[in-house]
Design an enzyme around this catalytic site. Structure first.
Site, mmCIF file in Angstrom:
data_model
loop_
_atom_site.group_PDB
_atom_site.id
_atom_site.type_symbol
_atom_site.label_atom_id
_atom_site.label_comp_id
_atom_site.label_asym_id
_atom_site.label_seq_id
_atom_site.Cartn_x
_atom_site.Cartn_y
_atom_site.Cartn_z
ATOM 1 N N LYS A 137 -165.224 -44.564 -57.910
ATOM 2 C CA LYS A 137 -164.767 -43.415 -58.702
ATOM 3 C C LYS A 137 -165.951 -42.851 -59.491
ATOM 4 C CE LYS A 137 -161.870 -43.808 -62.315
ATOM 5 N NZ LYS A 137 -160.579 -43.910 -63.047
ATOM 6 N N LYS B 53 -164.137 -37.472 -58.327
ATOM 7 C CA LYS B 53 -163.818 -37.825 -56.943
ATOM 8 C C LYS B 53 -163.863 -39.339 -56.737
ATOM 9 C CE LYS B 53 -165.722 -33.503 -55.025
ATOM 10 N NZ LYS B 53 -166.752 -32.920 -54.110
ATOM 11 N N ASP C 87 -150.561 -43.889 -68.972
ATOM 12 C CA ASP C 87 -150.520 -42.901 -67.897
ATOM 13 C C ASP C 87 -149.859 -43.497 -66.649
ATOM 14 O OD1 ASP C 87 -150.854 -40.390 -66.830
ATOM 15 O OD2 ASP C 87 -152.927 -40.727 -66.188
ATOM 16 N N GLY D 199 -159.980 -39.212 -52.561
ATOM 17 C CA GLY D 199 -159.114 -38.785 -53.651
ATOM 18 C C GLY D 199 -159.860 -37.928 -54.649
#
Length: 659
Positions: free
Chosen positions: A70, A51, A167, A45
């Site tokens: 991450k 990334k 979010d 991802g």
């Protein structure tokens, strides 16, 4: 307004907090080794933050775990503050619908977060890229799971402050191996007091276009209702299959919100439904679902529901959909049998390994034998054939011819168990033997025949080669054997299915769980015994013994206790507690750690890496079944459904490794 200084703690204080919450700090060398020095081939991802890599790391348990790493880009929008915020959020909260933080790395400019790996990716991927054929029931379950995660954040369980995610979007809702929804990415989250429903945090406007609360965009005042708005967008995404913003449509239909709201207003709900699920949705369910999604998108915050209200509305939608499915199936040729098939005749490739003997016996009618025939089958009820005795009588091993079902003189053919009832327990002329012919289920010991002559009453059953569940778990011979977790889960599945049958089909008033009344066949399929005898002609003073309250504890609590015994290998005393410990595994409900569960498992269990997660899920289910708060316990049917899902995943894992 909360001062900014109180929102972001000192870095060392945050890391200390994370350590207290079993969040490990990894070295940069460990991360580089796991990701092959951040090899792009491991990237799963990308985003504005950097990334995400798929890799294996050693966590606190010492066993390699598949994780998502991450790595924050030094130029990303998620800076040091957001990095520390995410550590704080995920270290403080533990919930089955939130992605778990395993650890982190902070080394110079390197800011890295390590999460549990979510093998089924994001909702956004399945809806808009892979075009995965998710059924309407799949989408309902996903929406309920995500709603529960947000409700947990907003209500601030075990803390004085709730969390505003800020979010919420389909790409931040991940799916685990069971397709359970989990909220992720807390880098933009803000803390706010839970005792002030309308409280807000003044902040720079951040979020994703298409999901942003219009009032938040205009005023900069962030509230929990801003998350509710964004979640309403996600609900319409699930229903329509459309993106929040899609410029492939005409300009006045770019935005999903405006497009969906117009159709709700005009009562054209069918036009919102994605073609993949067209025809699957009950009209009542569609109306309820669309209404709650529309309420989430109200322009005024005070008109929007809380996430708790959203959860309730979505659960009601699920009930309406299930009622629709039930009524549709009842109208079909299969009728009620088709509805119960999932619980009573569920088959997997492993279940089809039942012995041929049993399959043959299931197809036979209940036979009537003479006493002399039973003498032949049991060698004149010799002591060598005695298997044991109980409340109702003695049980002997016997033999029948496989083809004719006549007694066999040889110790070969079809093994059976012959119960000779005590004459002081039953009056032969009052016995309702018709009950035996109707008392049939794959998870109840099969009755093959019976004999009534004078004062003698005998019942012939299929033979259960593995004996009782009690002996399997607690006998001295079994203490040295190694057991497979998948076998234990298969046993739990049989117990659950049998309970559903006894309650719904046989409609027994007392389904008290006794370990010696649960028998195991050659393939470790669990089957109930003795309940058919209770139904024949119980005397007035006869009451089956039970350690648990009938209505509340036997069905769900009792099932949870069986799960705990299967996991821990510990016996239950008369009060319902596990001997040597409490009936709960270490940790409070909802906060139990994977490590504490693994340390409590029966040391006889073979538990490879692929089986660790199912063990954790089964333990959490057991916890839910035995909680003191009755309303928190699942229904027996939903608990059984969860065990079925766990078992199916284990079968898939086992087959994929060639075991």
């Amino acid at each position: 307004m909360i001062p900014a200084a109180t929102l972001i703690a000192d870095e060392h204080k945050l890391y200390s907090l994370a350590a207290e919450r079993s969040c490990r700090r990894f070295s940069l060398a460990e991360i580089q080794s796991a990701t092959l020095n951040f090899d792009d081939q491991l990237v799963i991802g990308k985003g504005g933050f950097g990334k995400v890599y798929k890799a294996y790391l050693h966590g606190n348990t010492g066993t390699p775990a598949l994780v998502a790493i991450k790595r924050l880009d030094s130029f990303s929008s998620q800076g040091p503050n957001e990095f520390m915020t995410e550590i704080e959020m995920l270290s403080k909260f533990r919930h089955c619908n939130l992605v778990s933080l395993i650890g982190y790395c902070s080394d110079g400019d390197e800011k890295i977060l390590v999460y549990e790996y979510m093998p089924n990716g994001t909702i956004e991927h399945h809806l808009h890229k892979a075009r995965t054929p998710l059924s309407w029931m799949d989408r309902l379950k996903i929406s309920i799971g995500a709603a529960r995660g947000l409700d947990y954040l907003h209500t601030g369980v075990d803390t004085q402050h709730g969390v505003i995610h800020r979010d919420v979007k389909s790409s931040n809702i991940l799916l685990d191996e069971n397709w359970a929804a989990k909220i992720s990415d807390f880098g933009l989250s803000k803390i706010g007091p839970t005792d002030q429903p309308s409280s807000c945090v003044s902040t720079l406007v951040k979020g994703t276009f298409g999901y942003l609360d219009p009032e938040y965009s205009m005023t900069g005042h962030l509230t929990r209702k801003s998350d509710v708005y964004a979640f309403g967008v996600v609900l319409f995404e699930l229903l329509s299959g459309r993106r929040a913003v899609d410029r492939s449509f005409d300009e006045d239909e770019w935005g999903l919100v405006k497009w969906a709201q117009q159709r709700v207003k005009e009562r054209r709900l069918d036009q919102i439904v994605c073609s993949q699920i067209s025809g699957q949705i009950s009209p009542k369910c569609l109306k309820e679902f669309a209404q709650i999604a529309d309420r989430c998108l109200r322009s005024s915050r005070r008109d929007r529901p809380t996430m708790a209200e959203v959860v309730v509305a979505l659960q009601l939608s699920m009930v309406l959909q299930q009622q629709f499915i039930t009524s549709t199936q009842l109208a079909g040729a299969m009728g009620f049998t088709n509805i119960m098939q999932k619980y009573l005749v569920f088959r997997t490739s492993r279940d089809n390994e039942h012995s041929v003997d049993f399959e043959q016996s299931m197809s036979q009618e209940v036979r009537i034998y003479s006493y002399s025939e039973m003498e032949v089958a049991t060698r004149n009820f010799s002591s060598e054939m005695l298997l044991g005795s109980g409340d109702f009588g003695e049980v002997f091993r016997g033999w029948l011819d496989k083809k004719t079902y006549k007694p066999s003189k040889l110790d070969s053919g079809l093994a059976v168990a012959v119960r000779r009832l005590f004459s002081n327990k039953f009056e032969p002329h009052k016995l309702k033997m018709k009950v035996l012919e109707e008392f049939k289920d794959a998870n109840v010991v099969k009755v093959l025949g019976y004999c009534i002559e004078g004062d003698s009453v005998l019942i012939v059953y299929e033979f259960m080669h593995q004996g009782t569940l009690k002996n399997y778990l607690f006998s001295s011979e079994g203490r040295t054997e190694r057991h497979e977790l998948i076998t234990r889960v298969k046993i739990a599945l049989g117990v659950g299915r049998g309970l559903v049958f006894l309650r719904t089909q046989a409609q027994l008033a007392d389904c008290s769980l006794q370990m010696h009344n649960i028998l195991l066949d050659k393939e470790f399929n669990a089957k109930f015994s003795d309940f058919d005898v209770v139904m024949l002609a119980p005397t007035k003073d006869f009451h089956p013994s039970s350690s648990y309250d009938l209505e509340v504890k036997i069905d769900v609590f009792g099932f949870g206790v069986i799960l705990l015994q299967l996991l821990t290998g510990k016996m239950i005393d008369d009060s319902g507690d596990l001997i040597g410990t409490t009936h709960r595994l270490p940790g409070e409900y909802g906060f139990v750690s994977m490590q504490s569960i693994y340390s409590s498992l029966d040391d006889r269990l073979r538990l490879n890496f692929l089986m660790r997660r199912p063990a954790f899920q089964l333990a959490l289910l057991a916890q839910k079944c035995v909680v003191e708060e009755l309303w928190l316990r699942p229904t027996l049917e939903s608990a059984l459904e969860e065990v079925e899902e766990i078992y199916a995943i284990m079968l898939k894992s086992e087959n994929s490794t060639g075991n």
